[in-house]
Scaffold this active site. Structure first.
Site, PDB file in Angstrom:
ATOM      1  N   TYR A  21       0.841  -1.204   0.000  1.00 44.70           N
ATOM      2  CA  TYR A  21       0.000   0.000   0.000  1.00 44.70           C
ATOM      3  C   TYR A  21       0.872   1.249   0.000  1.00 44.70           C
ATOM      4  O   TYR A  21       0.666   2.169  -0.804  1.00 44.70           O
ATOM      5  CB  TYR A  21      -0.949  -0.011   1.208  1.00 44.70           C
ATOM      6  CG  TYR A  21      -1.821   1.214   1.273  1.00 44.70           C
ATOM      7  CD1 TYR A  21      -2.825   1.416   0.330  1.00 44.70           C
ATOM      8  CD2 TYR A  21      -1.632   2.183   2.253  1.00 44.70           C
ATOM      9  CE1 TYR A  21      -3.618   2.544   0.370  1.00 44.70           C
ATOM     10  CE2 TYR A  21      -2.424   3.320   2.304  1.00 44.70           C
ATOM     11  CZ  TYR A  21      -3.411   3.494   1.358  1.00 44.70           C
ATOM     12  OH  TYR A  21      -4.188   4.627   1.391  1.00 44.70           O
ATOM     13  N   GLU A  43     -11.556   4.402   3.636  1.00 49.28           N
ATOM     14  CA  GLU A  43     -11.207   5.323   4.727  1.00 49.28           C
ATOM     15  C   GLU A  43     -12.342   5.452   5.737  1.00 49.28           C
ATOM     16  O   GLU A  43     -12.101   5.488   6.941  1.00 49.28           O
ATOM     17  CB  GLU A  43     -10.816   6.701   4.170  1.00 49.28           C
ATOM     18  CG  GLU A  43      -9.520   6.714   3.386  1.00 49.28           C
ATOM     19  CD  GLU A  43      -8.268   6.453   4.211  1.00 49.28           C
ATOM     20  OE1 GLU A  43      -8.340   6.416   5.454  1.00 49.28           O
ATOM     21  OE2 GLU A  43      -7.207   6.280   3.603  1.00 49.28           O
ATOM     22  N   TRP A  51      -5.763   0.211  10.043  1.00 47.51           N
ATOM     23  CA  TRP A  51      -5.678   0.228   8.588  1.00 47.51           C
ATOM     24  C   TRP A  51      -5.379  -1.179   8.072  1.00 47.51           C
ATOM     25  O   TRP A  51      -5.829  -1.562   6.997  1.00 47.51           O
ATOM     26  CB  TRP A  51      -4.637   1.246   8.128  1.00 47.51           C
ATOM     27  CG  TRP A  51      -4.622   1.411   6.648  1.00 47.51           C
ATOM     28  CD1 TRP A  51      -3.575   1.180   5.799  1.00 47.51           C
ATOM     29  CD2 TRP A  51      -5.705   1.837   5.804  1.00 47.51           C
ATOM     30  NE1 TRP A  51      -3.944   1.427   4.499  1.00 47.51           N
ATOM     31  CE2 TRP A  51      -5.250   1.837   4.476  1.00 47.51           C
ATOM     32  CE3 TRP A  51      -7.031   2.211   6.049  1.00 47.51           C
ATOM     33  CZ2 TRP A  51      -6.060   2.187   3.397  1.00 47.51           C
ATOM     34  CZ3 TRP A  51      -7.835   2.564   4.972  1.00 47.51           C
ATOM     35  CH2 TRP A  51      -7.349   2.547   3.668  1.00 47.51           C
TER      36      TRP A  51
END
Length: 182
Positions: A21, A43, A51
């Site tokens: 990522y 998000e 995350w």
């Protein structure tokens, strides 16, 4: 400790997941409205979670939300909403599911008015994080300060995704991130 310097301290398999990522997505501009919307969905779903949880579930989110197709999601019915709330592959939070559907409807309207979600973002650029948060709260559901800030950093509209010394930062500079333009 920044994301850039934190990743090397992680154990596998977390390190590889975050590294991918970091190196290939975080901070790079996105020019496809469905992908922009997908990042916003991710998000929003990260709120209150790690995350890493979201990264692990990204493929499931993509499948559950029709590859983040804004038009399809905006047309979701109550049956679709219940399907999402029963999908163990994603975050089954009613507020977050409702936000995805309502935000898709809002983006359809922005596309009609501005031509694209990206054009709407560009029209309002540059703004401070606080100004962006105010605009997002007025336009979308479930978009507080952290969500908006991370979303905009993750797509190149706000600085801060990478340390200046990070090699990926140099790659991002070549793409002319939005916070450098204007």
């Amino acid at each position: 400790m920044s994301y850039c310097s934190y990743i090397p301290t992680m154990a596998e398999p977390s390190r590889s997941l975050h590294q991918n990522y970091h190196d290939n997505h975080y901070g790079f501009p996105i020019h496809d409205d469905n992908e922009l919307f997908g990042r916003l969905i991710l998000e929003i779903n990260q709120a209150g979670l790690s995350w890493e949880t979201i990264l692990k579930k990204e493929h499931s989110f993509r499948a559950a939300y029709d590859n983040f197709d804004i038009q399809k999601i905006a047309a979701y019915t109550e049956t679709d909403r219940e399907r999402l709330l029963n999908d163990a592959g994603i975050i089954r939070n009613r507020l977050k599911v409702n936000a995805a559907i309502e935000n898709a409807k809002a983006i359809v309207q922005l596309q009609k008015e501005y031509g694209s979600f990206e054009a709407w973002l560009e029209k309002h650029h540059p703004k401070t994080k606080e100004e962006w948060v105010k605009l997002f709260k007025k336009t979308f559901k479930f978009t507080g300060g952290e969500i908006v800030g991370e979303f905009l950093m993750s797509i190149g509209y706000l600085p801060g995704a990478h340390d200046d010394s990070c090699p990926v930062y140099q790659e991002i500079l070549k793409t002319k991130p939005m916070w450098l333009v204007k």
